[in-house]
Every structure is written in structure tokens, then in C-alpha cells.
Motif scaffolding. Structure first.
Motif, PDB file in Angstrom:
ATOM      1  N   PHE A  17       0.788  -1.765  -0.071  1.00  0.00           N
ATOM      2  CA  PHE A  17      -0.148   0.094  -0.320  1.00  0.00           C
ATOM      3  C   PHE A  17       0.825   1.177  -0.460  1.00  0.00           C
ATOM      4  O   PHE A  17       2.134   0.986   0.145  1.00  0.00           O
ATOM      5  CB  PHE A  17      -0.984   0.617   0.953  1.00  0.00           C
ATOM      6  N   GLY A  18       0.163   2.680  -0.048  1.00  0.00           N
ATOM      7  CA  GLY A  18       1.111   3.705  -0.681  1.00  0.00           C
ATOM      8  C   GLY A  18       0.213   4.542  -1.374  1.00  0.00           C
ATOM      9  O   GLY A  18      -0.683   4.618  -2.005  1.00  0.00           O
ATOM     10  N   THR A  19       1.447   5.890  -1.531  1.00  0.00           N
ATOM     11  CA  THR A  19       1.006   6.754  -2.329  1.00  0.00           C
ATOM     12  C   THR A  19       1.448   6.442  -3.885  1.00  0.00           C
ATOM     13  O   THR A  19       0.219   7.412  -4.798  1.00  0.00           O
ATOM     14  CB  THR A  19       0.820   8.443  -2.446  1.00  0.00           C
ATOM     15  N   ALA A  20       2.483   6.122  -4.116  1.00  0.00           N
ATOM     16  CA  ALA A  20       3.316   5.364  -5.490  1.00  0.00           C
ATOM     17  C   ALA A  20       4.149   4.421  -5.100  1.00  0.00           C
ATOM     18  O   ALA A  20       4.182   3.623  -3.901  1.00  0.00           O
ATOM     19  CB  ALA A  20       4.269   6.839  -5.023  1.00  0.00           C
ATOM     20  N   GLU A  21       3.920   2.965  -6.863  1.00  0.00           N
ATOM     21  CA  GLU A  21       4.984   2.560  -7.039  1.00  0.00           C
ATOM     22  C   GLU A  21       4.055   1.322  -6.210  1.00  0.00           C
ATOM     23  O   GLU A  21       4.974   0.466  -6.329  1.00  0.00           O
ATOM     24  CB  GLU A  21       6.516   2.717  -7.008  1.00  0.00           C
ATOM     25  N   VAL A  22       3.246   1.281  -5.723  1.00  0.00           N
ATOM     26  CA  VAL A  22       2.648   0.507  -4.449  1.00  0.00           C
ATOM     27  C   VAL A  22       2.119  -0.916  -6.072  1.00  0.00           C
ATOM     28  O   VAL A  22       1.651  -0.917  -6.684  1.00  0.00           O
ATOM     29  CB  VAL A  22       0.680   0.341  -4.669  1.00  0.00           C
ATOM     30  N   GLY A  23       2.838  -1.671  -5.208  1.00  0.00           N
ATOM     31  CA  GLY A  23       3.140  -3.378  -6.370  1.00  0.00           C
ATOM     32  C   GLY A  23       4.439  -3.760  -6.475  1.00  0.00           C
ATOM     33  O   GLY A  23       4.811  -4.883  -6.850  1.00  0.00           O
ATOM     34  N   CYS A  24       5.376  -2.501  -7.187  1.00  0.00           N
ATOM     35  CA  CYS A  24       6.785  -2.754  -7.492  1.00  0.00           C
ATOM     36  C   CYS A  24       7.323  -3.944  -6.754  1.00  0.00           C
ATOM     37  O   CYS A  24       7.683  -3.357  -5.711  1.00  0.00           O
ATOM     38  CB  CYS A  24       7.308  -1.033  -7.781  1.00  0.00           C
ATOM     39  N   GLY A  25       8.042  -4.200  -7.274  1.00  0.00           N
ATOM     40  CA  GLY A  25       9.133  -5.368  -6.694  1.00  0.00           C
ATOM     41  C   GLY A  25       8.032  -6.184  -5.445  1.00  0.00           C
ATOM     42  O   GLY A  25       8.700  -7.288  -4.901  1.00  0.00           O
ATOM     43  N   THR A  26       6.678  -6.138  -5.579  1.00  0.00           N
ATOM     44  CA  THR A  26       5.449  -7.216  -5.285  1.00  0.00           C
ATOM     45  C   THR A  26       4.827  -8.488  -5.370  1.00  0.00           C
ATOM     46  O   THR A  26       5.032  -9.147  -5.247  1.00  0.00           O
ATOM     47  CB  THR A  26       4.837  -6.494  -3.854  1.00  0.00           C
ATOM     48  N   PRO A  28       3.166  -9.680  -9.585  1.00  0.00           N
ATOM     49  CA  PRO A  28       4.269 -10.088 -10.959  1.00  0.00           C
ATOM     50  C   PRO A  28       4.099  -8.910 -11.712  1.00  0.00           C
ATOM     51  O   PRO A  28       3.067  -8.289 -12.649  1.00  0.00           O
ATOM     52  CB  PRO A  28       2.941 -11.365 -11.910  1.00  0.00           C
ATOM     53  N   LYS A  29       5.187  -9.034 -12.643  1.00  0.00           N
ATOM     54  CA  LYS A  29       5.286  -7.263 -13.864  1.00  0.00           C
ATOM     55  C   LYS A  29       3.926  -7.542 -14.712  1.00  0.00           C
ATOM     56  O   LYS A  29       3.575  -6.720 -14.687  1.00  0.00           O
ATOM     57  CB  LYS A  29       6.813  -8.284 -14.801  1.00  0.00           C
ATOM     58  N   LEU A  31       0.856  -8.403 -14.002  1.00  0.00           N
ATOM     59  CA  LEU A  31      -0.658  -7.866 -13.038  1.00  0.00           C
ATOM     60  C   LEU A  31       0.421  -6.207 -13.586  1.00  0.00           C
ATOM     61  O   LEU A  31      -1.228  -5.502 -13.222  1.00  0.00           O
ATOM     62  CB  LEU A  31      -0.363  -8.408 -11.694  1.00  0.00           C
ATOM     63  N   LEU A  32       1.217  -6.025 -12.966  1.00  0.00           N
ATOM     64  CA  LEU A  32       0.986  -4.397 -13.239  1.00  0.00           C
ATOM     65  C   LEU A  32       0.751  -3.883 -14.198  1.00  0.00           C
ATOM     66  O   LEU A  32       0.714  -2.819 -14.379  1.00  0.00           O
ATOM     67  CB  LEU A  32       2.622  -4.196 -12.152  1.00  0.00           C
ATOM     68  N   LYS A  33       1.494  -4.128 -15.096  1.00  0.00           N
ATOM     69  CA  LYS A  33       1.215  -3.790 -16.904  1.00  0.00           C
ATOM     70  C   LYS A  33      -0.073  -3.858 -16.694  1.00  0.00           C
ATOM     71  O   LYS A  33      -0.911  -2.941 -17.798  1.00  0.00           O
ATOM     72  CB  LYS A  33       2.452  -4.873 -17.773  1.00  0.00           C
ATOM     73  N   ALA A  34      -0.768  -4.822 -16.489  1.00  0.00           N
ATOM     74  CA  ALA A  34      -2.564  -5.087 -16.643  1.00  0.00           C
ATOM     75  C   ALA A  34      -2.900  -3.444 -15.901  1.00  0.00           C
ATOM     76  O   ALA A  34      -4.077  -3.417 -16.071  1.00  0.00           O
ATOM     77  CB  ALA A  34      -3.282  -6.222 -16.068  1.00  0.00           C
ATOM     78  N   LEU A  35      -2.554  -3.361 -14.794  1.00  0.00           N
ATOM     79  CA  LEU A  35      -2.860  -1.878 -13.838  1.00  0.00           C
ATOM     80  C   LEU A  35      -2.594  -0.531 -14.330  1.00  0.00           C
ATOM     81  O   LEU A  35      -2.902  -0.014 -14.034  1.00  0.00           O
ATOM     82  CB  LEU A  35      -2.443  -2.553 -12.374  1.00  0.00           C
ATOM     83  N   ASP A  36      -1.767  -0.835 -15.656  1.00  0.00           N
ATOM     84  CA  ASP A  36      -0.854   0.832 -15.589  1.00  0.00           C
ATOM     85  C   ASP A  36       0.082   0.834 -14.883  1.00  0.00           C
ATOM     86  O   ASP A  36       0.019   1.996 -14.601  1.00  0.00           O
ATOM     87  CB  ASP A  36      -2.199   1.086 -16.326  1.00  0.00           C
ATOM     88  N   GLN A  37       0.509   0.511 -14.083  1.00  0.00           N
ATOM     89  CA  GLN A  37       1.227   0.491 -13.076  1.00  0.00           C
ATOM     90  C   GLN A  37       3.136   0.900 -13.544  1.00  0.00           C
ATOM     91  O   GLN A  37       3.668  -0.714 -13.916  1.00  0.00           O
ATOM     92  CB  GLN A  37       1.009  -0.309 -11.571  1.00  0.00           C
ATOM     93  N   ASN A  38       3.314   1.874 -13.695  1.00  0.00           N
ATOM     94  CA  ASN A  38       4.755   1.748 -14.379  1.00  0.00           C
ATOM     95  C   ASN A  38       5.865   2.030 -12.828  1.00  0.00           C
ATOM     96  O   ASN A  38       5.720   2.638 -12.341  1.00  0.00           O
ATOM     97  CB  ASN A  38       5.382   3.068 -15.048  1.00  0.00           C
ATOM     98  N   CYS A  39       7.138   0.680 -12.871  1.00  0.00           N
ATOM     99  CA  CYS A  39       7.547   1.049 -11.143  1.00  0.00           C
ATOM    100  C   CYS A  39       9.138   1.105 -12.357  1.00  0.00           C
ATOM    101  O   CYS A  39       9.524   0.492 -13.105  1.00  0.00           O
ATOM    102  CB  CYS A  39       7.562  -0.810 -11.115  1.00  0.00           C
ATOM    103  N   PRO A  40       9.508   2.249 -11.468  1.00  0.00           N
ATOM    104  CA  PRO A  40      11.105   2.329 -12.223  1.00  0.00           C
ATOM    105  C   PRO A  40      12.334   1.358 -11.870  1.00  0.00           C
ATOM    106  O   PRO A  40      12.027   0.453 -11.275  1.00  0.00           O
ATOM    107  CB  PRO A  40      11.145   3.249 -11.003  1.00  0.00           C
TER     108      PRO A  40
END
Length: 93
Positions: A17-26, A28-29, A31-40
Motif C-alpha cells: 500500500f502507499g501513494t506511489a509505486e504500489v506493487g513494485c517489487g511485490t 508479478p510484472k 499484473l502491474l502492466k495490466a494495472l498500468d502501474q509503471n515501476c521504475p
């Protein structure tokens, strides 16, 4: 605040949880792509230090934290970062 939940053993579990980068490092890639979450992955910055003066710093994001991979005044990242990244940064080793 964003929350990443995972359903297992008939219950929902908070994975991150948080305000940015939620799920990054946690999560699967895929899933993050499907959620449009860009992880640095990598960041290259110039920092001023009282001890060293102006230095370049190469950071990598993994395990939900930023890690200093290399720093200095020349050839920062050479032998550490992927060649593709170094080329994109204009870093010649």
C-alpha cells in the motif's frame, strides 16, 4: 492511498500500500502492466555532497527500496548497469 490485495486461502491479504509505486517489487510484472502501474527500475542523478562535491549516482529499485549501485565523477554504472541503460543515458564506458 492505493492498496494491492491478493486473494488466497479464502481471504484477502494486503500485499502493498502507499501513494506511489504500489506493487513494485511485490506483484508479478504482468499484473502491474495490466494495472498500468509503471515501476521504475533505474535512476541516474547528479547529487552535491559536502564530502565529495558533485557526483553522479546510479540507483536501482528492487525489493521495494532504492539501492545505490554506483557513484562517482566518471564512468558511473560501467560494469554495473545494463549496456542498454548506459547507452540511453549517454554514458560511454
Amino acid at each position: 492511498m492505493d492498496v494491492l490485495l491478493q486473494f488466497s486461502a479464502k481471504k484477502w491479504h494486503v500485499k502493498d500500500f502507499g501513494t506511489a509505486e504500489v506493487g513494485c517489487g511485490t506483484a508479478p510484472k504482468k499484473l502491474l502492466k495490466a494495472l498500468d502501474q509503471n515501476c521504475p527500475g533505474w535512476v541516474y542523478v547528479n547529487a552535491d555532497s559536502k564530502k565529495f562535491g558533485s557526483v553522479d549516482v546510479l540507483l536501482q529499485f528492487s525489493a521495494k527500496k532504492w539501492h545505490v549501485k554506483d557513484f562517482g565523477t566518471a564512468e558511473v554504472g560501467c560494469g554495473t548497469a545494463p549496456k542498454k541503460l548506459l547507452k540511453a543515458l549517454g554514458q560511454h564506458c
